[in-house]
Design an enzyme around this catalytic site. Structure first.
Site, PDB file in Angstrom:
ATOM      1  N   GLY A  24       6.906   1.638   3.415  1.00  0.00           N
ATOM      2  CA  GLY A  24       5.456   1.722   3.584  1.00  0.00           C
ATOM      3  C   GLY A  24       4.711   1.113   2.405  1.00  0.00           C
ATOM      4  N   ASN A  25       3.385   1.066   2.536  1.00  0.00           N
ATOM      5  CA  ASN A  25       2.533   0.498   1.473  1.00  0.00           C
ATOM      6  C   ASN A  25       2.730   1.226   0.154  1.00  0.00           C
ATOM      7  OD1 ASN A  25       1.205  -1.358   3.073  1.00  0.00           O
ATOM      8  ND2 ASN A  25      -0.373   0.096   3.689  1.00  0.00           N
ATOM      9  N   VAL A  26       2.680   2.547   0.201  1.00  0.00           N
ATOM     10  CA  VAL A  26       2.762   3.339  -1.027  1.00  0.00           C
ATOM     11  C   VAL A  26       4.192   3.332  -1.567  1.00  0.00           C
ATOM     12  CG1 VAL A  26       2.451   5.637  -2.033  1.00  0.00           C
ATOM     13  CG2 VAL A  26       0.782   4.775  -0.381  1.00  0.00           C
ATOM     14  N   SER A  48      14.231   1.832  10.402  1.00  0.00           N
ATOM     15  CA  SER A  48      14.247   0.888   9.265  1.00  0.00           C
ATOM     16  C   SER A  48      15.595   0.861   8.549  1.00  0.00           C
ATOM     17  CB  SER A  48      13.175   1.277   8.242  1.00  0.00           C
ATOM     18  OG  SER A  48      11.928   1.343   8.837  1.00  0.00           O
ATOM     19  N   ARG A  85      -1.472  19.911  -1.032  1.00  0.00           N
ATOM     20  CA  ARG A  85      -2.507  19.774  -2.079  1.00  0.00           C
ATOM     21  C   ARG A  85      -3.339  21.032  -2.294  1.00  0.00           C
ATOM     22  NH1 ARG A  85      -4.932  14.164   0.132  1.00  0.00           N
ATOM     23  NH2 ARG A  85      -3.134  12.842  -0.337  1.00  0.00           N
ATOM     24  N   CYS A 106      -6.444   9.358  -2.570  1.00  0.00           N
ATOM     25  CA  CYS A 106      -6.742   8.165  -3.376  1.00  0.00           C
ATOM     26  C   CYS A 106      -8.170   8.163  -3.937  1.00  0.00           C
ATOM     27  CB  CYS A 106      -6.496   6.907  -2.552  1.00  0.00           C
ATOM     28  SG  CYS A 106      -6.880   7.086  -0.812  1.00  0.00           S
ATOM     29  N   PRO A 151     -10.149  -2.068  18.640  1.00  0.00           N
ATOM     30  CA  PRO A 151      -9.849  -1.034  17.642  1.00  0.00           C
ATOM     31  C   PRO A 151      -8.748  -0.097  18.126  1.00  0.00           C
ATOM     32  CG  PRO A 151     -12.211  -1.165  18.074  1.00  0.00           C
ATOM     33  CD  PRO A 151     -11.544  -2.023  19.095  1.00  0.00           C
ATOM     34  N   HIS A 172     -10.277   0.755  -3.573  1.00  0.00           N
ATOM     35  CA  HIS A 172     -11.380   1.626  -3.153  1.00  0.00           C
ATOM     36  C   HIS A 172     -12.500   1.547  -4.192  1.00  0.00           C
ATOM     37  CE1 HIS A 172      -8.861   3.122  -0.077  1.00  0.00           C
ATOM     38  NE2 HIS A 172      -8.728   4.388  -0.418  1.00  0.00           N
ATOM     39  N   ASN A 231      -6.131   1.540  -4.698  1.00  0.00           N
ATOM     40  CA  ASN A 231      -5.810   2.815  -4.041  1.00  0.00           C
ATOM     41  C   ASN A 231      -4.312   3.012  -3.841  1.00  0.00           C
ATOM     42  OD1 ASN A 231      -6.654   0.613  -2.090  1.00  0.00           O
ATOM     43  ND2 ASN A 231      -5.559   1.963  -0.690  1.00  0.00           N
TER      44      ASN A 231
END
Ligand SMILES: NC(=O)c1ccc[n+]([C@@H]2O[C@H](COP(=O)([O-])OP(=O)(O)OC[C@H]3O[C@@H](n4cnc5c(N)ncnc54)[C@H](OP(=O)(O)O)[C@@H]3O)[C@@H](O)[C@H]2O)c1
Length: 340
Positions: A12-14, A40, A99, A130, A186, A243, A316
């Site tokens: 993933g991105n993060v 994956s 969190r 973020c 969208p 961001h 971000n």
């Protein structure tokens, strides 16, 4: 002697940024495991000058691993983070699942490093949202000087905050607008994101705010000070990474804009770019790949007694996620999980 480190969500991105940052900062890694979903399995991912093949999170045995950086979303975290913790591996989680759990420390190392000691409660440490992470880095030194009473923040959040699908939707929709017959409706976002802005991130709550806005309120209180009042409007914009935030701060004591600028210049994790001329400020495209939280447009708010306005921009995927998680791992290593 180093650590046995797991990155869950490595495709993933993060997760990819976590691997990049572990290598960039030369985190002492003895062994690395890159995990993702079964689809994956075997995907090759870069880790410094090496590549690693992803393994399946579902069947991975965390026994003997020291630290697991999780970036898989709340649903998968709910299943696998307790498994890792039970095996003695400290989880640093990027989802919102833990969190707001009073027993789980929510850490931004520049702001509340000492709270990390609470990791032993559940063997889990949470990484903030973020938008919150970059904002509290900017607020903390100003709060120490003049006590913040209230914050009014409007965000301009990039599509990478919505994962790989968010990036793909902006890219495909933008291209599709120029090619008749290839328009993209969208899907990840609620309205067209190409050449548009959307004042809606995460689900709506009963009071008309959104969950993303609520997160900024609750997380700022948990990380920085429970007495600070925060009101937020979170907006998605057609930017790939980075961001931005317009932040209005009301203090107990008067704080002069020049002193605010000097304080921020000296603060950890902050870079001030603030010239009152064309281009003398930061924009998101310039912060991509950087560690800093950038501050520009620092100025007095003359409509209240003790007010300052500023503009805050950060990557971000880095300070908002992967960098903060790696900084937490560094803090954990230096204070609690010492090696060698
Ligand atoms: N992007 C941000 O700015 C940001 C900031 C702070 C926190 N976060 C949080 O970080 C997490 C990851 O975000 P992202 O932007 O990296 O998302 P992403 O690009 O969509 O990547 C999701 C990753 O999670 C893996 N995954 C999902 N479900 C899984 C499952 N059931 N089992 C195993 N692996 C699974 C995916 O593996 P496959 O590729 O195999 O599907 C992929 O590696 C989320 O909790 C997000 O809220 C993101």
């Amino acid at each position: 002697m180093g650590y046995k480190v797991v990155v869950a969500g490595a495709t993933g991105n993060v997760g990819r940024e976590m691997l990049n940052i572990l290598a960039e900062r030369e985190f002492p890694v003895d062994e690395i495991a890159a995990l993702a979903s079964r689809k994956s399995l075997g995907t090759e991912i870069s880790f410094g000058d090496k590549t690693v093949k992803t393994k399946d999170l579902e069947t991975f045995d965390f026994t003997g691993w020291d630290i697991a950086l999780f970036a898989v979303g709340s649903d998968a975290t709910k299943i696998y983070a307790p498994k890792a913790a039970a095996a003695g591996c400290v989880v640093i989680d990027n989802s919102s699942l833990y969190r707001y759990d009073a027993a789980v420390p929510l850490i931004v190392p520049e702001v509340n490093a000492d709270a990390i000691a609470g990791y032993t409660n559940k063997m889990i440490i949470a990484n903030p949202n973020c938008s919150t992470a970059q904002m509290v880095v900017a607020l903390k030194p100003l709060h120490d000087r003049a006590r913040i009473k209230r914050v009014v923040v409007s965000t301009y959040q990039s599509v990478s905050g919505a994962g790989k699908e968010g990036i793909d939707e902006l890219w495909d929709q933008t291209k599709g607008l120029y090619v008749p017959g290839q328009e993209v409706a969208p899907k990840k976002f609620t309205k067209q994101i190409a050449f548009n802005v959307i004042p809606h991130i995460d689900v709506f709550l009963d009071d008309g705010s959104t969950k993303e806005e609520w997160k900024m309120v609750a997380e700022t209180k948990k990380i920085l000070d429970k007495n600070i009042k925060v009101t937020a409007t979170c907006v998605r914009v057609p930017v790939f990474v980075g961001h931005s935030e317009s932040i209005n701060i009301e203090f107990e004591d008067f704080l002069d804009e020049h002193e605010a600028r000097d304080i921020l210049r000296e603060s950890p994790g902050v870079m001030v770019i603030d010239k009152r001329e064309n281009g003398g400020y930061i924009t998101p495209i310039e912060c991509v790949g950087d560690y800093a939280t950038y501050i520009s447009r620092i100025r007095q708010d003359s409509t209240i007694d003790n007010g300052i306005n500023l503009w805050c921009v950060s990557d971000n995927l880095r300070k908002g996620a992967a960098l903060n998680a790696v900084q937490i791992a560094e803090l954990l290593g230096s204070r609690h999980l010492k090696k060698g």
